[in-house]
Design a protein around this motif. Structure first.
Motif, PDB file in Angstrom:
ATOM      1  N   VAL A  42       1.348 -34.192 -35.406  1.00 36.46           N
ATOM      2  CA  VAL A  42       1.221 -33.727 -34.027  1.00 36.46           C
ATOM      3  C   VAL A  42      -0.260 -33.553 -33.696  1.00 36.46           C
ATOM      4  CG1 VAL A  42       1.662 -31.816 -32.442  1.00 36.46           C
ATOM      5  CG2 VAL A  42       3.464 -32.588 -34.006  1.00 36.46           C
ATOM      6  N   GLN A  43      -0.642 -34.113 -32.558  1.00 28.31           N
ATOM      7  CA  GLN A  43      -2.012 -33.927 -32.079  1.00 28.31           C
ATOM      8  C   GLN A  43      -1.993 -33.651 -30.590  1.00 28.31           C
ATOM      9  OE1 GLN A  43      -4.788 -37.160 -32.805  1.00 28.31           O
ATOM     10  NE2 GLN A  43      -6.523 -35.753 -32.771  1.00 28.31           N
ATOM     11  N   LEU A  44      -2.703 -32.618 -30.201  1.00 27.14           N
ATOM     12  CA  LEU A  44      -2.829 -32.234 -28.800  1.00 27.14           C
ATOM     13  C   LEU A  44      -4.312 -32.056 -28.511  1.00 27.14           C
ATOM     14  CD1 LEU A  44       0.038 -29.598 -28.840  1.00 27.14           C
ATOM     15  CD2 LEU A  44       0.115 -31.785 -27.640  1.00 27.14           C
ATOM     16  N   VAL A  45      -4.810 -32.787 -27.517  1.00 27.44           N
ATOM     17  CA  VAL A  45      -6.246 -32.766 -27.220  1.00 27.44           C
ATOM     18  C   VAL A  45      -6.453 -32.478 -25.735  1.00 27.44           C
ATOM     19  CG1 VAL A  45      -8.402 -34.048 -27.273  1.00 27.44           C
ATOM     20  CG2 VAL A  45      -6.700 -34.418 -29.071  1.00 27.44           C
ATOM     21  N   GLU A  46      -7.164 -31.397 -25.473  1.00 23.06           N
ATOM     22  CA  GLU A  46      -7.413 -30.966 -24.097  1.00 23.06           C
ATOM     23  C   GLU A  46      -8.769 -31.455 -23.609  1.00 23.06           C
ATOM     24  OE1 GLU A  46      -5.155 -27.804 -26.392  1.00 23.06           O
ATOM     25  OE2 GLU A  46      -7.003 -28.953 -26.678  1.00 23.06           O
ATOM     26  N   SER A  47      -8.882 -31.565 -22.305  1.00 20.43           N
ATOM     27  CA  SER A  47     -10.150 -31.898 -21.667  1.00 20.43           C
ATOM     28  C   SER A  47     -10.156 -31.351 -20.249  1.00 20.43           C
ATOM     29  CB  SER A  47     -10.379 -33.416 -21.649  1.00 20.43           C
ATOM     30  OG  SER A  47      -9.352 -34.052 -20.921  1.00 20.43           O
ATOM     31  N   GLY A  48     -11.352 -31.347 -19.654  1.00 18.26           N
ATOM     32  CA  GLY A  48     -11.457 -30.964 -18.253  1.00 18.26           C
ATOM     33  C   GLY A  48     -12.035 -29.598 -17.983  1.00 18.26           C
ATOM     34  N   GLY A  49     -12.317 -28.834 -19.021  1.00 16.77           N
ATOM     35  CA  GLY A  49     -12.903 -27.523 -18.810  1.00 16.77           C
ATOM     36  C   GLY A  49     -14.344 -27.620 -18.346  1.00 16.77           C
ATOM     37  N   GLY A  50     -14.916 -26.462 -18.002  1.00 12.63           N
ATOM     38  CA  GLY A  50     -16.300 -26.434 -17.568  1.00 12.63           C
ATOM     39  C   GLY A  50     -16.642 -25.139 -16.886  1.00 12.63           C
ATOM     40  N   LEU A  51     -17.800 -25.142 -16.231  1.00 11.65           N
ATOM     41  CA  LEU A  51     -18.276 -23.986 -15.488  1.00 11.65           C
ATOM     42  C   LEU A  51     -17.977 -24.201 -14.006  1.00 11.65           C
ATOM     43  CD1 LEU A  51     -19.959 -21.354 -15.226  1.00 11.65           C
ATOM     44  CD2 LEU A  51     -21.988 -22.821 -15.073  1.00 11.65           C
ATOM     45  N   VAL A  52     -17.367 -23.211 -13.382  1.00  5.59           N
ATOM     46  CA  VAL A  52     -17.016 -23.318 -11.966  1.00  5.59           C
ATOM     47  C   VAL A  52     -17.268 -21.968 -11.306  1.00  5.59           C
ATOM     48  CG1 VAL A  52     -14.594 -22.766 -12.407  1.00  5.59           C
ATOM     49  CG2 VAL A  52     -15.204 -24.070 -10.359  1.00  5.59           C
ATOM     50  N   ARG A  57      -9.171 -29.161 -13.016  1.00  2.45           N
ATOM     51  CA  ARG A  57      -7.934 -29.771 -13.502  1.00  2.45           C
ATOM     52  C   ARG A  57      -8.090 -30.045 -14.992  1.00  2.45           C
ATOM     53  NH1 ARG A  57      -5.390 -35.738 -13.026  1.00  2.45           N
ATOM     54  NH2 ARG A  57      -3.188 -35.213 -12.804  1.00  2.45           N
ATOM     55  N   LEU A  58      -7.231 -29.439 -15.771  1.00  2.00           N
ATOM     56  CA  LEU A  58      -7.222 -29.649 -17.210  1.00  2.00           C
ATOM     57  C   LEU A  58      -6.187 -30.703 -17.565  1.00  2.00           C
ATOM     58  CD1 LEU A  58      -7.347 -25.959 -18.493  1.00  2.00           C
ATOM     59  CD2 LEU A  58      -9.230 -27.443 -17.778  1.00  2.00           C
ATOM     60  N   SER A  59      -6.490 -31.456 -18.625  1.00  3.82           N
ATOM     61  CA  SER A  59      -5.574 -32.474 -19.124  1.00  3.82           C
ATOM     62  C   SER A  59      -5.334 -32.258 -20.609  1.00  3.82           C
ATOM     63  CB  SER A  59      -6.153 -33.878 -18.918  1.00  3.82           C
ATOM     64  OG  SER A  59      -6.390 -34.149 -17.555  1.00  3.82           O
ATOM     65  N   CYS A  60      -4.155 -32.664 -21.053  1.00  7.03           N
ATOM     66  CA  CYS A  60      -3.806 -32.588 -22.473  1.00  7.03           C
ATOM     67  C   CYS A  60      -3.050 -33.861 -22.829  1.00  7.03           C
ATOM     68  CB  CYS A  60      -2.943 -31.357 -22.727  1.00  7.03           C
ATOM     69  SG  CYS A  60      -2.161 -31.292 -24.355  1.00  7.03           S
ATOM     70  N   VAL A  61      -3.545 -34.571 -23.825  1.00  5.26           N
ATOM     71  CA  VAL A  61      -2.846 -35.761 -24.280  1.00  5.26           C
ATOM     72  C   VAL A  61      -2.171 -35.450 -25.608  1.00  5.26           C
ATOM     73  CG1 VAL A  61      -4.956 -36.695 -25.346  1.00  5.26           C
ATOM     74  CG2 VAL A  61      -3.060 -38.223 -24.797  1.00  5.26           C
ATOM     75  N   GLN A 102      -3.503 -27.841 -12.920  1.00  2.52           N
ATOM     76  CA  GLN A 102      -4.359 -27.759 -11.744  1.00  2.52           C
ATOM     77  C   GLN A 102      -4.604 -26.294 -11.434  1.00  2.52           C
ATOM     78  OE1 GLN A 102      -5.793 -30.373  -9.920  1.00  2.52           O
ATOM     79  NE2 GLN A 102      -6.921 -28.732  -8.885  1.00  2.52           N
ATOM     80  N   MET A 103      -5.861 -25.900 -11.428  1.00  2.49           N
ATOM     81  CA  MET A 103      -6.219 -24.493 -11.222  1.00  2.49           C
ATOM     82  C   MET A 103      -7.018 -24.366  -9.932  1.00  2.49           C
ATOM     83  SD  MET A 103      -7.240 -23.431 -15.126  1.00  2.49           S
ATOM     84  CE  MET A 103      -8.711 -24.432 -15.137  1.00  2.49           C
ATOM     85  N   GLU A 104      -6.530 -23.522  -9.039  1.00  2.00           N
ATOM     86  CA  GLU A 104      -7.171 -23.297  -7.751  1.00  2.00           C
ATOM     87  C   GLU A 104      -7.565 -21.828  -7.642  1.00  2.00           C
ATOM     88  OE1 GLU A 104      -7.587 -25.835  -5.704  1.00  2.00           O
ATOM     89  OE2 GLU A 104      -6.149 -27.320  -6.481  1.00  2.00           O
TER      90      GLU A 104
END
Length: 118
Positions: free
Chosen positions: A1-11, A18-22, A81-83
């Motif tokens: 099992v592998q889960l990899v997140e992306s999309g974080g940062g400073l806001v 918007r975060l993504s996980c593959v 999706q974070m608002e």
């Protein structure tokens, strides 16, 4: 099992991300998925969860009306999706197998940092 997140940062407060996980290594369409966050010095908190077929989802009270979870079962992807972000949303966000408070403490990603600050 592998889960990899992306999309974080400073806001900035009030902003969006918007975060993504593959996902890989398991039959993605068989499992609900959950986004979990952990702020420094605090316990992990699940924030959004979605059923295996994407037909039902739920959010923690702390993010209700601001965060939306979705998934694309053709791509083995889950999104957050974070608002209207607030400083208290600052945390490491990771995705995990499972639904809501039954998220897997074993099958989870490493996370992506989200910082909400001026």
């Amino acid at each position: 099992v592998q889960l990899v997140e992306s999309g974080g940062g400073l806001v900035q407060p009030g902003g969006s991300l918007r975060l993504s996980c593959v996902a890989s290594g398991f039959t993605f369409t068989n499992y609900g998925m959950t986004w979990v966050r952990q702020a420094p010095g605090k316990e992990p908190e699940w924030v959004s969860a979605i059923r295996a077929n994407g037909g039902n989802s739920t959010n923690a009270d702390s993010v209700k009306g601001r965060f939306t979870i979705s998934r694309d079962n053709t791509k083995n992807m889950v999104y957050l999706q974070m608002e209207s972000l607030k400083p208290e949303d600052t945390a490491v966000y990771f995705c995990a197998m499972g639904y809501a408070d039954t998220w897997s403490r074993i099958y989870r990603g490493q996370g992506t940092q989200v910082t909400v600050s001026l």
